[in-house]
Design a protein around this motif. Structure first.
Motif, PDB file in Angstrom:
ATOM      1  N   PRO A 104      81.411  37.698  50.769  1.00 19.97           N
ATOM      2  CA  PRO A 104      82.516  37.026  51.463  1.00 19.97           C
ATOM      3  C   PRO A 104      83.899  37.238  50.846  1.00 19.97           C
ATOM      4  O   PRO A 104      84.901  37.266  51.554  1.00 19.97           O
ATOM      5  N   TRP A 105      83.933  37.391  49.535  1.00 17.14           N
ATOM      6  CA  TRP A 105      85.236  37.417  48.884  1.00 17.14           C
ATOM      7  C   TRP A 105      85.746  38.837  48.686  1.00 17.14           C
ATOM      8  O   TRP A 105      84.983  39.790  48.628  1.00 17.14           O
ATOM      9  N   GLY A 113      91.898  34.118  53.854  1.00 18.37           N
ATOM     10  CA  GLY A 113      92.786  33.416  52.956  1.00 18.37           C
ATOM     11  C   GLY A 113      93.303  34.255  51.796  1.00 18.37           C
ATOM     12  O   GLY A 113      94.324  33.920  51.190  1.00 18.37           O
ATOM     13  N   ARG A 114      92.599  35.319  51.470  1.00 19.54           N
ATOM     14  CA  ARG A 114      92.998  36.178  50.359  1.00 19.54           C
ATOM     15  C   ARG A 114      93.149  37.610  50.862  1.00 19.54           C
ATOM     16  O   ARG A 114      92.284  38.117  51.552  1.00 19.54           O
ATOM     17  N   THR A 115      94.247  38.237  50.486  1.00 23.78           N
ATOM     18  CA  THR A 115      94.471  39.635  50.836  1.00 23.78           C
ATOM     19  C   THR A 115      94.884  40.415  49.594  1.00 23.78           C
ATOM     20  O   THR A 115      95.500  39.860  48.678  1.00 23.78           O
ATOM     21  N   SER A 142      89.579  38.572  52.591  1.00 21.46           N
ATOM     22  CA  SER A 142      88.387  37.756  52.402  1.00 21.46           C
ATOM     23  C   SER A 142      87.844  37.278  53.745  1.00 21.46           C
ATOM     24  O   SER A 142      88.496  37.394  54.781  1.00 21.46           O
ATOM     25  N   TRP A 143      86.661  36.668  53.712  1.00 19.83           N
ATOM     26  CA  TRP A 143      85.939  36.345  54.947  1.00 19.83           C
ATOM     27  C   TRP A 143      86.692  35.405  55.877  1.00 19.83           C
ATOM     28  O   TRP A 143      86.578  35.532  57.095  1.00 19.83           O
ATOM     29  N   GLU A 178      81.289  36.584  58.003  1.00 23.26           N
ATOM     30  CA  GLU A 178      80.722  36.137  56.730  1.00 23.26           C
ATOM     31  C   GLU A 178      81.140  37.017  55.553  1.00 23.26           C
ATOM     32  O   GLU A 178      80.858  36.677  54.405  1.00 23.26           O
ATOM     33  N   ASN A 179      81.776  38.134  55.842  1.00 21.15           N
ATOM     34  CA  ASN A 179      82.068  39.100  54.788  1.00 21.15           C
ATOM     35  C   ASN A 179      83.526  39.544  54.763  1.00 21.15           C
ATOM     36  O   ASN A 179      84.231  39.478  55.768  1.00 21.15           O
TER      37      ASN A 179
END
Length: 126
Positions: A102-103, A56-58, A52-53, A31-32
Motif C-alpha cells: 500500500p505504501w 496521501g503520499r507522493t 500511496s494507496w 489497495e496498492n
C-alpha cells in the motif's frame, strides 16, 4: 494481477504540458501504491513518481520534481501524471506500474512493482 492501460502520450513542444492516464482493472487497485516510470532510447527504465494507496503520499525523482504531479482516483481505478514545463529530456516511453504494497517511498525501484502497462510515447520537441 492488475491490468494497466496508459493513454495521453503524444508530441508536444518544449514548455508545454501533457496529462497521462492509466486505467487499471482488478479489485486490488485501491489497495496498492502506483507508480510511473519512463525509458528513453538506449537508457534504463527509470523511476518518475509514486503515490500511496490512498493518495496521501507522493514521491518524485529529482529530474521531475516541481514539474510533474502524480494523482489517483480510486473510484475510477485511474492514476494520472500531469506533466508541465516539459523538456526535450523528458522524451521517453512512459509506463504505469502497480505496486505490491500500500505504501510508497522515494526509494522505490522496478522490483517494488508487479504489474506494468504497455507504455505510452511522450515526445518533446525543442
Amino acid at each position: 494481477q492488475v491490468q494497466l492501460v496508459e493513454s495521453g502520450g503524444g508530441l508536444v513542444q518544449a514548455g508545454g504540458s501533457l496529462r497521462l492516464s492509466c486505467l487499471a482493472s482488478g479489485r486490488t487497485f485501491s489497495e496498492n501504491a502506483m507508480g510511473w516510470f519512463r525509458q528513453a532510447p538506449g537508457k534504463e527504465r527509470e523511476f518518475v513518481a509514486a503515490i500511496s494507496w490512498k493518495g496521501g503520499r507522493t514521491y518524485y525523482s529529482d529530474s521531475v520534481k516541481g514539474r510533474f504531479t502524480i494523482s489517483r482516483d480510486n473510484a475510477k481505478n485511474t492514476v494520472y501524471l500531469q506533466m508541465n514545463s516539459l523538456k526535450s529530456e523528458d522524451t521517453a516511453v512512459y509506463y504505469c506500474a502497480a505496486g505490491q504494497r500500500p505504501w510508497a517511498s522515494s526509494t522505490m525501484s522496478r522490483a517494488d512493482f508487479g504489474s506494468w502497462g504497455q507504455g505510452t510515447q511522450v515526445t518533446v520537441s525543442s
